[in-house]
Design an enzyme around this catalytic site. Structure first.
Site, PDB file in Angstrom:
ATOM      1  CB  VAL A   1     -11.988 -17.650 -28.887  1.00 17.26           C
ATOM      2  CG1 VAL A   1     -13.030 -16.626 -29.219  1.00 17.26           C
ATOM      3  CG2 VAL A   1     -11.388 -17.356 -27.530  1.00 17.26           C
ATOM      4  CB  SER A   2     -13.553 -20.194 -33.500  1.00 14.08           C
ATOM      5  OG  SER A   2     -12.995 -21.469 -33.335  1.00 14.08           O
TER       6      SER A   2
ATOM      7  CE  LYS B   1     -11.230  -9.517 -15.667  1.00 17.84           C
ATOM      8  NZ  LYS B   1     -11.740 -10.674 -14.935  1.00 17.84           N
TER       9      LYS B   1
ATOM     10  CG  ASP C   1      -9.567 -13.809  -6.103  1.00 16.94           C
ATOM     11  OD1 ASP C   1      -9.293 -13.752  -4.886  1.00 16.94           O
ATOM     12  OD2 ASP C   1      -9.329 -12.880  -6.897  1.00 16.94           O
TER      13      ASP C   1
END
Ligand SMILES: *[C@@H]1O[C@H](CO)[C@@H](O)[C@H](O)[C@H]1NC(C)=O
Ligand SMILES: *[C@@H]1O[C@H](CO)[C@@H](O)[C@H](O)[C@H]1NC(C)=O
Ligand SMILES: *[C@@H]1O[C@H](CO)[C@@H](O)[C@H](O)[C@H]1NC(C)=O
Ligand SMILES: *[C@@H]1O[C@H](CO)[C@@H](O)[C@H](O)[C@H]1NC(C)=O
Ligand SMILES: *[C@@H]1O[C@H](CO)[C@@H](O)[C@H](O)[C@H]1NC(C)=O
Ligand SMILES: *[C@@H]1O[C@H](CO)[C@@H](O)[C@H](O)[C@H]1NC(C)=O
Ligand SMILES: *[C@@H]1O[C@H](CO)[C@@H](O)[C@H](O)[C@H]1NC(C)=O
Ligand SMILES: *[C@@H]1O[C@H](CO)[C@@H](O)[C@H](O)[C@H]1NC(C)=O
Ligand SMILES: *[C@@H]1O[C@H](CO)[C@@H](O)[C@H](O)[C@H]1NC(C)=O
Ligand SMILES: *[C@@H]1O[C@H](CO)[C@@H](O)[C@H](O)[C@H]1NC(C)=O
Length: 632
Positions: free
Chosen positions: A327-328, A372, A463
């Site tokens: 994530v960094s 979310k 989806d």
């Protein structure tokens, strides 16, 4: 000789002095060209705006030498550019200076009462490192807009303090012909080049000098945008020796059926080679899965779906470390929200703020977001979202990590009008009309086109359904929820996730993940748009199966009759073009083919739907060439 030279020199100095005032006025004009004004008296503008327009654009090195990059810049599909530009194979690279005609919609936009309105086409551009309004206007958009104008239409952005990832509207200059004064069907935006004169431009676009002067005045200024009125699109002379495309990709997604025979044979050979290679890969993969995967089976479930975190502590720790490391990478691209900010915005995740599932609405610094709440499994979604950026995909604004509860929060742009599902199947005072539905279909298709064709590796959403399509304040559609998305295709998975009624047969049976599974689900969304029916009715009948059965007939008239019965009742009250309805139905049925390879590619779909959209719009003008449906 010796005396002549200084003389020459003097002469040119003299000419320079003569020309100097002109040069100066030219820069002055450049400095304050904030746009082209348009009459925005709504009740009385004779339907001039908005209109279809084209801009003349040239392929330029280093970045804009293929249709994919250029179509991303203008948020279009490649086919939408290749057709008007007389390019037969949209996947081939372009040559430097190869001319293109790019279709856009021109509208008249009100700025404020003192400034008035200017006409332009909205192009949203995401700021990248080293970008300035000036550089993007002059290089990426080739002076089809100017930086003062960018500043005017983006009052919230400070030109000297842009952040990477900011979205700025670049107003591409355009003008609509005044139907009462001229017979021309549209105006092509063209940037004057130093060697141009009125007659060369007129002959280039096959129009008269007078018509150009009437619109733009006598004097041309270098790098100003002028509008060339034409009655029909000029046919561009494309270089006949186009460099062969680099390694055709295994699939036939590109629709370049005009290639010569030897090209097809070559392509076939290479294609078969690649197919063989893929086959080996699949076998190796199967082996890998059979032998190795079983051991890890339990752990894998973590990454998929919203099922939440179930692993043991040791695994969890490993994941945390991975997550933070990965994530960094995108920390600088996104805003990192504080957990307290989110708590405050949602009143401690109170039910009042719940939108649906685990998504909350919250206001932070005067800006509304959709928040979310997830367990650690956000990484896949974050990884994918950081690669994609398109007007038809819901934008991720930032995130927040809250290690105590091991929760992760993704913060998205808030999309005002909620899901397509709620518009189609829930009670609303207002119902969607056909033109809006068609535009929504085209928007979704463009979003899919982007993730299937313009991201590397390709992304499969997995989806697609009406509740994952959100509508903004202008009823433009955005694809949301990349929670199940997968990057890289032709994978096989044992974890079947998705929504009943939308899942493609090959995925359900064999776990085959490919872009064609999104195409299948998209076909079902089209059926929902046409029929207003739920994908599974009260008796448990699946919409797509009953649609295939209903429209199996060969006779087109019978098909049309059945379609009228099948239509969403609310659309019977309006006049809508039967031609466009039938067109969309054909696309939908093609998407539902059981054999994934027989389903159309998203490129073909975008193209066909755009055609249907044209047919739909024809009627709103004068009803020409389309049968009307009348309320009973
Ligand atoms: C732009 O510059 C010209 C000449 O310098 C001036 O006459 C005109 O008023 C300016 N327009 C605006 C909108 O500032
Ligand atoms: C609209 O058209 C009518 C004639 O068709 C003309 O008289 C009127 O001036 C036009 N209005 C505008 C704003 O162009
Ligand atoms: C273009 O963008 C401006 C400002 O972002 C907005 O006000 C306008 O409605 C947009 N026009 C269209 C046609 O989307
Ligand atoms: C931005 O500019 C700096 C300095 O001019 C340069 O070192 C860097 O590579 C540039 N970055 C990109 C992405 O072009
Ligand atoms: C755009 O205009 C500037 C001058 O204002 C010029 O230097 C530049 O080359 C132009 N860009 C293109 C792509 O023509
Ligand atoms: C109108 O817009 C212009 C250009 O952005 C700006 O300079 C001016 O201050 C605005 N006027 C008002 C009253 O907001
Ligand atoms: C630049 O923008 C950032 C956030 O976008 C803000 O925090 C900062 O104060 C701004 N700097 C200036 C000088 O305006
Ligand atoms: C438009 O076309 C009509 C018929 O072809 C012609 O009589 C008329 O003069 C034209 N108008 C203009 C402005 O060219
Ligand atoms: C316009 O430019 C073309 C070449 O670009 C040249 O042949 C022609 O003489 C020029 N015409 C005028 C009126 O300058
Ligand atoms: C398209 O480009 C080719 C290659 O320059 C040219 O021969 C042809 O005339 C053009 N027009 C059409 C309609 O194909």
């Amino acid at each position: 000789m010796k005396t002549l030279k200084p003389h020459h020199h003097q002469l040119s100095t003299f000419i320079f002095i003569l020309l100097f005032p002109f040069l100066k006025s030219q820069t002055a004009r450049q400095q304050n060209n904030t746009g082209y004004t348009c009459p925005n008296n709504n009740n009385n503008n004779n339907n001039t705006y908005p209109c279809q327009t084209y801009v003349y654009y040239k392929a330029t090195p280093p970045n804009y030498l293929d249709l994919a990059t250029i179509s991303d810049l203008f948020q279009l599909s490649r086919l939408m550019i290749s057709k008007p530009s007389n390019i037969s194979s949209p996947s081939s690279p372009l040559l430097p200076n190869q001319p293109l005609l790019i279709p856009l919609t021109c509208s008249c936009n009100f700025i404020n009462t003192t400034f008035g309105s200017i006409s332009y086409s909205n192009i949203t551009y995401t700021i990248k490192p080293n970008d300035t309004f000036f550089l993007v206007s002059t290089i990426n958009f080739q002076n089809l807009t100017t930086y003062p104008s960018v500043q005017v239409v983006n009052p919230n952005l400070v030109a000297t303090n842009l952040s990477i990832g900011d979205n700025a509207v670049f107003p591409i200059f355009c003008k609509c012909p005044d139907k009462t004064k001229t017979n021309s069907s549209f105006m092509i935006s063209y940037v004057v080049q130093p060697h141009d004169n009125v007659s060369s431009i007129a002959s280039m676009f096959g129009t008269s000098e007078k018509s150009i002067v009437d619109v733009n005045g006598e004097r041309l200024y270098d790098y100003d945008t002028i509008f060339v009125p034409v009655t029909e699109l000029p046919v561009l002379k494309q270089p006949s020796t186009i460099v062969p495309s680099p390694a055709p990709r295994g699939n036939s997604d590109d629709g370049d059926d005009d290639d010569d025979k030897s090209g097809i044979v070559k392509g076939l050979a290479i294609g078969l080679g690649i197919l063989g290679f893929l086959l080996i890969l699949v076998i190796v993969f199967w082996f890998y899965r059979e032998v190795l995967f079983k051991k890890e089976k339990k752990g894998k479930g973590l990454y998929f779906g919203d099922k939440g975190y179930k692993g043991n502590d040791e695994k969890k720790k490993k994941m945390d470390v991975n997550f933070m490391a990965n994530v960094s990478d995108c920390l600088d691209k996104y805003r990192v929200f504080g957990f307290d900010e989110l708590v405050e915005a949602t009143d401690g995740f109170d039910e009042r703020f719940l939108i649906q599932g685990s998504v909350y609405k919250g206001e932070i610094d005067g800006q509304v977001y959709a928040i979310k709440k997830m367990k650690w499994n956000a990484y896949e979604e974050l990884k994918i979202l950081q690669k994609v950026n398109h007007g038809n995909l819901v934008k991720l604004e930032g995130f927040c990590i809250e290690p105590e509860e091991s929760n992760c929060y993704l913060v998205y742009e808030y999309v005002e009008n909620g899901s397509l599902y709620s518009w189609l199947h829930e009670d609303k005072n207002e119902k969607l009309n056909w033109v809006t539905r068609l535009r929504i279909a085209v928007d979704i298709a463009n979003g899919l086109l982007y993730i299937h064709e313009h991201t590397r590796p390709k992304v499969v959403h997995k989806d697609i359904k009406s509740s994952n399509i959100l509508l903004d304040s202008n009823m433009r559609a955005k694809i949301a929820n990349f929670g199940l998305a997968k990057s890289g295709i032709n994978a096989i998975t044992m974890h079947i996730v998705g929504t009943q009624g939308y899942i493609s047969p090959e995925y359900l049976a064999d776990g085959i993940v490919s872009t064609k599974m999104d195409v299948f689900s998209f076909g079902i969304v089209l059926l929902e748009l046409i029929s207003g029916k739920e994908v599974i009715d009260e008796e448990g009948n699946v919409l797509w199966a009953s649609a295939i059965k209903t429209f199996e007939v060969k006779n087109e008239q019978e098909k049309a009759r059945r379609l009228k019965e099948w239509l969403d009742r609310t659309m019977l009250k309006e006049t809508c073009s039967m031609e466009s309805l039938m067109g969309v139905l054909h696309v939908a049925i093609a998407c539902l083919n059981r054999d994934p390879s027989k389903r159309p590619s998203i490129i073909d779909i975008v193209y066909s739907l755009s055609k249907c959209e044209e047919a739909g719009f024809e009627l709103s003008d004068d009803g020409f060439g389309s049968e009307r449906l009348v309320a009973r």
